[in-house]
Design an enzyme around this catalytic site. Structure first.
Site, PDB file in Angstrom:
ATOM      1  CG  HIS A  49      -2.104   0.901   1.096  1.00 17.73           C
ATOM      2  ND1 HIS A  49      -2.091   2.212   1.503  1.00 17.73           N
ATOM      3  CD2 HIS A  49      -3.337   0.675   0.609  1.00 17.73           C
ATOM      4  CE1 HIS A  49      -3.282   2.750   1.296  1.00 17.73           C
ATOM      5  NE2 HIS A  49      -4.057   1.828   0.758  1.00 17.73           N
ATOM      6  CB  ILE A  55      -0.415   6.082   1.365  1.00 17.12           C
ATOM      7  CG1 ILE A  55       0.201   7.027   0.341  1.00 17.12           C
ATOM      8  CG2 ILE A  55      -1.529   6.787   2.134  1.00 17.12           C
ATOM      9  CD1 ILE A  55      -0.787   7.497  -0.717  1.00 17.12           C
ATOM     10  N   GLY A  58      -6.115   4.452   5.147  1.00 14.97           N
ATOM     11  CA  GLY A  58      -7.022   5.283   5.935  1.00 14.97           C
ATOM     12  C   GLY A  58      -7.775   4.499   6.991  1.00 14.97           C
ATOM     13  CB  VAL A  59      -9.377   1.122   7.052  1.00 12.92           C
ATOM     14  CG1 VAL A  59     -10.408   1.380   5.982  1.00 12.92           C
ATOM     15  CG2 VAL A  59      -8.255   0.272   6.526  1.00 12.92           C
ATOM     16  CD  GLU A  63      -8.607  -0.923  14.889  1.00 11.12           C
ATOM     17  OE1 GLU A  63      -8.373  -1.422  16.010  1.00 11.12           O
ATOM     18  OE2 GLU A  63      -9.735  -0.937  14.372  1.00 11.12           O
TER      19      GLU A  63
END
Length: 172
Positions: A49, A55, A58-59, A63
Site C-alpha cells: 500500500h 501511504i 485510511g482504515v 483504527e
C-alpha cells in the site's frame, strides 16, 4: 495522565502488527485522550500500500482512533480484562492528507457520549499539526469469551433408527 507502551498493552488486547498506539501523552479520564503513533517504513502494510509510494491505509488511521477511544472506555470498566471494545459504527470519516513513513500521527479523541456498554467519540488525527483524518466512531463493550452455542437437539427416535444398522439401531 500519560501511558507508556506497557500500560497500553495492559489495557488493549491488540498486539503487533495491529496495535496502533505507541504512547498516550494526555488523558482526561472519561473525557479526552491524545495518543501518538510513530509511522515507520517497517509497517507490514507498506509492502502493498503502495509499492513505490507508501501511504498508511485510511482504515488503519481510523483504527488507531478507535484504539484510543477503547482506552478511554476500558479504563472505566472494573472487569476490563474480561471485556473487549468493538467497533459498531463509523460516521463522517474524512481523509485530508496522506500519512507516510516517518510521520508521527497525533491522535486526539473526545468523548461525545459514554454509557456502561456503549461509547461515541469524535476522533482526529494530525501530522505536523495538520489534520489528516477525522471521524465519529461508536463502539460497544462485549465479553471477551464467546458464549457456547446451544447444544444440538437430540435426534428423534425414528431418525436415530434410520441412521443406524437394522439389527441394533446404532451406527455401524
Amino acid at each position: 495522565m500519560t501511558l507508556d507502551i506497557q500500560e497500553i498493552l495492559d489495557l488493549l488486547p491488540h498486539r503487533y502488527p495491529f496495535l496502533l498506539i505507541d504512547r498516550v501523552v494526555e488523558f482526561e479520564r472519561a473525557k479526552r485522550l491524545v495518543a501518538i503513533k510513530n509511522v515507520t517504513f517497517n509497517e507490514p502494510f507498506f509492502q502493498g500500500h503502495f509499492p513505490g509510494y507508501p501511504i498508511m491505509p485510511g482504515v488503519l488511521v481510523i483504527e488507531a482512533m478507535a484504539q484510543a477511544g477503547a482506552i478511554i472506555m476500558l479504563t472505566e470498566i472494573p472487569d476490563r480484562e474480561k471485556k473487549l471494545a468493538v467497533f459498531t459504527g463509523i460516521e463522517r470519516a474524512k481523509f485530508r492528507r496522506p500519512v507516510t513513513p516517518g510521520d508521527q500521527l497525533r491522535i486526539e479523541v473526545e468523548v461525545l457520549s459514554m454509557k456502561t456498554r456503549v461509547g461515541r467519540i469524535e476522533g482526529k488525527a494530525y501530522v505536523d499539526g495538520k489534520l489528516a483524518c477525522q471521524a465519529t466512531l461508536t463502539c460497544q463493550i462485549v465479553p471477551k469469551v464467546r458464549e457456547a452455542a446451544p447444544a444440538a437437539a437430540e435426534p428423534q427416535p425414528a431418525a436415530a433408527e434410520a441412521a443406524g444398522s437394522p439389527e441394533t439401531g446404532s451406527p455401524e
